[in-house]
Every structure is written in structure tokens, then in C-alpha cells.
Design a protein around this motif. Structure first.
Motif, PDB file in Angstrom:
ATOM      1  N   UNK A  94       0.818  -1.228   0.000  1.00 47.49           N
ATOM      2  CA  UNK A  94       0.000   0.000   0.000  1.00 47.49           C
ATOM      3  C   UNK A  94       0.841   1.263   0.000  1.00 47.49           C
ATOM      4  N   UNK A  95       2.122   1.138   0.345  1.00 50.95           N
ATOM      5  CA  UNK A  95       2.977   2.324   0.307  1.00 50.95           C
ATOM      6  C   UNK A  95       3.333   2.682  -1.127  1.00 50.95           C
ATOM      7  N   UNK A  96       3.194   1.698  -2.014  1.00 55.73           N
ATOM      8  CA  UNK A  96       3.405   1.976  -3.425  1.00 55.73           C
ATOM      9  C   UNK A  96       4.852   2.146  -3.820  1.00 55.73           C
ATOM     10  N   UNK A  97       5.778   1.837  -2.950  1.00 59.16           N
ATOM     11  CA  UNK A  97       7.174   1.896  -3.371  1.00 59.16           C
ATOM     12  C   UNK A  97       7.938   0.779  -2.683  1.00 59.16           C
ATOM     13  N   UNK A  98       9.053   0.460  -3.271  1.00 55.94           N
ATOM     14  CA  UNK A  98       9.840  -0.617  -2.703  1.00 55.94           C
ATOM     15  C   UNK A  98      10.665  -0.068  -1.546  1.00 55.94           C
ATOM     16  N   UNK A  99      10.403  -0.629  -0.385  1.00 55.89           N
ATOM     17  CA  UNK A  99      11.127  -0.181   0.805  1.00 55.89           C
ATOM     18  C   UNK A  99      12.254  -1.176   1.045  1.00 55.89           C
ATOM     19  N   UNK A 100      13.422  -0.668   1.320  1.00 54.87           N
ATOM     20  CA  UNK A 100      14.536  -1.590   1.564  1.00 54.87           C
ATOM     21  C   UNK A 100      14.325  -2.291   2.908  1.00 54.87           C
ATOM     22  N   UNK A 101      14.809  -3.518   3.018  1.00 56.64           N
ATOM     23  CA  UNK A 101      14.585  -4.286   4.250  1.00 56.64           C
ATOM     24  C   UNK A 101      15.009  -3.545   5.518  1.00 56.64           C
ATOM     25  N   UNK A 102      15.997  -2.670   5.404  1.00 58.86           N
ATOM     26  CA  UNK A 102      16.421  -1.932   6.613  1.00 58.86           C
ATOM     27  C   UNK A 102      15.347  -0.943   7.064  1.00 58.86           C
ATOM     28  N   UNK A 103      14.398  -0.612   6.178  1.00 57.17           N
ATOM     29  CA  UNK A 103      13.331   0.328   6.546  1.00 57.17           C
ATOM     30  C   UNK A 103      12.006  -0.375   6.816  1.00 57.17           C
ATOM     31  N   UNK A 104      11.992  -1.699   6.797  1.00 55.57           N
ATOM     32  CA  UNK A 104      10.729  -2.416   7.055  1.00 55.57           C
ATOM     33  C   UNK A 104      10.139  -2.013   8.401  1.00 55.57           C
ATOM     34  N   UNK A 105      11.005  -1.861   9.402  1.00 55.61           N
ATOM     35  CA  UNK A 105      10.505  -1.517  10.739  1.00 55.61           C
ATOM     36  C   UNK A 105       9.752  -0.182  10.718  1.00 55.61           C
ATOM     37  N   UNK A 106      10.224   0.730   9.861  1.00 52.80           N
ATOM     38  CA  UNK A 106       9.571   2.038   9.739  1.00 52.80           C
ATOM     39  C   UNK A 106       8.197   1.867   9.083  1.00 52.80           C
TER      40      UNK A 106
END
Ligand code: FES
Length: 135
Positions: A94-106
Motif C-alpha cells: 500500500x505504500x506503493x514503493x519498494x522499501x529496503x529491508x532496513x526500513x521495514x521496521x519504519x
């Protein structure tokens, strides 16, 4: 394509939807990420097994705050059972962009807080039923 997606995150970060406190919330819950100190608090109103209203406050990085804003729009009117089944992949989508695994917590902090809030609400209701007090 990617820049449009950043625009969605930036728009929600700059103009958060459903930001603030909910006067008649059934449950409130807050949790942070210890490693960075970022925080999300959610106030939730539940009616007829659905999220009737939800508001958030918080502090932290653009992704954590924007994803909480996007989450509030996504889950308003949604059934509690359905929300509990939402998985991390759906939230990231739903964020519509690829988040790097280091930012998954965010990106996933809001959903984690929401699920804990809904669980707390169930516990409060069960405790109310046990002691005969309607909550
Ligand atoms: Fe803390 Fe994103 S850096 S939640």
C-alpha cells in the motif's frame, strides 16, 4: 513511476491524514522503535466489529509517519478480523514503493501498533464482560 511513489509518501508525511487524538476512542496504544526512538500512537474506535474511526500521532522518519497516515485511510471501515489478517507484504504494497529491508521496521510500525491496539480492545472487552462492567 518510482518518483510518483515517493510523492505519495511525501504527501502523507507533509499532510498526514487522520492526525490527532480521537475523543471517543475505545482503545489507545503506542509503541516505538527502540533503535531510533520513533513512535506511533493510535486511537481507535470500534463499532460492530469494524474500525469506525482511527487517528494517529507520532514522531519519526517520513516512512513511519507516512505509512501510519496511509494505514489510517486503508483500515477505516475495515473489519477487525480482516485487519488482523493483513500481512506485512500487503502493508508494504500500500505504500506503493519498494522499501529496503532496513526500513521495514519504519513501514510496518503503524500496522504493528494497530494490531496491538485491537488486541488490547478485545482484552478490555473480555475483562469488562467478566466483571460485569460494559466498556
Ligand atoms: Fe525510526 Fe524509521 S528510522 S521508524
Amino acid at each position: 513511476m518510482e518518483s510518483e511513489h515517493y510523492e505519495l509518501i511525501l504527501d502523507h508525511f507533509k499532510n498526514p491524514r487522520n492526525y490527532g487524538a480521537l475523543e471517543d476512542a475505545d482503545v489507545s496504544y503506542e509503541e516505538g522503535v527502540p533503535s531510533c526512538g520513533d513512535l506511533i500512537r493510535l486511537d481507535v474506535k470500534v463499532e460492530g466489529g469494524k474500525v469506525a474511526a482511527v487517528k494517529f500521532t507520532g514522531k519519526g522518519c517520513a516512512i513511519s509517519q507516512a505509512s501510519a497516515s496511509i494505514l489510517t485511510e486503508k483500515v477505516t471501515g475495515m473489519g477487525v478480523t480482516e485487519i488482523m489478517r493483513l500481512d506485512d507484504g500487503e502493508m508494504l504494497e500500500s505504500l506503493g514503493l519498494t522499501v529496503s529491508p532496513t526500513r521495514f521496521k519504519c513501514a510496518l510500525l503503524g500496522l504493528k501498533v494497530l494490531k496491538k491496539a485491537l488486541l488490547q480492545n478485545e482484552k478490555d472487552k473480555a475483562a469488562g464482560a467478566a466483571d460485569g462492567i460494559e466498556r
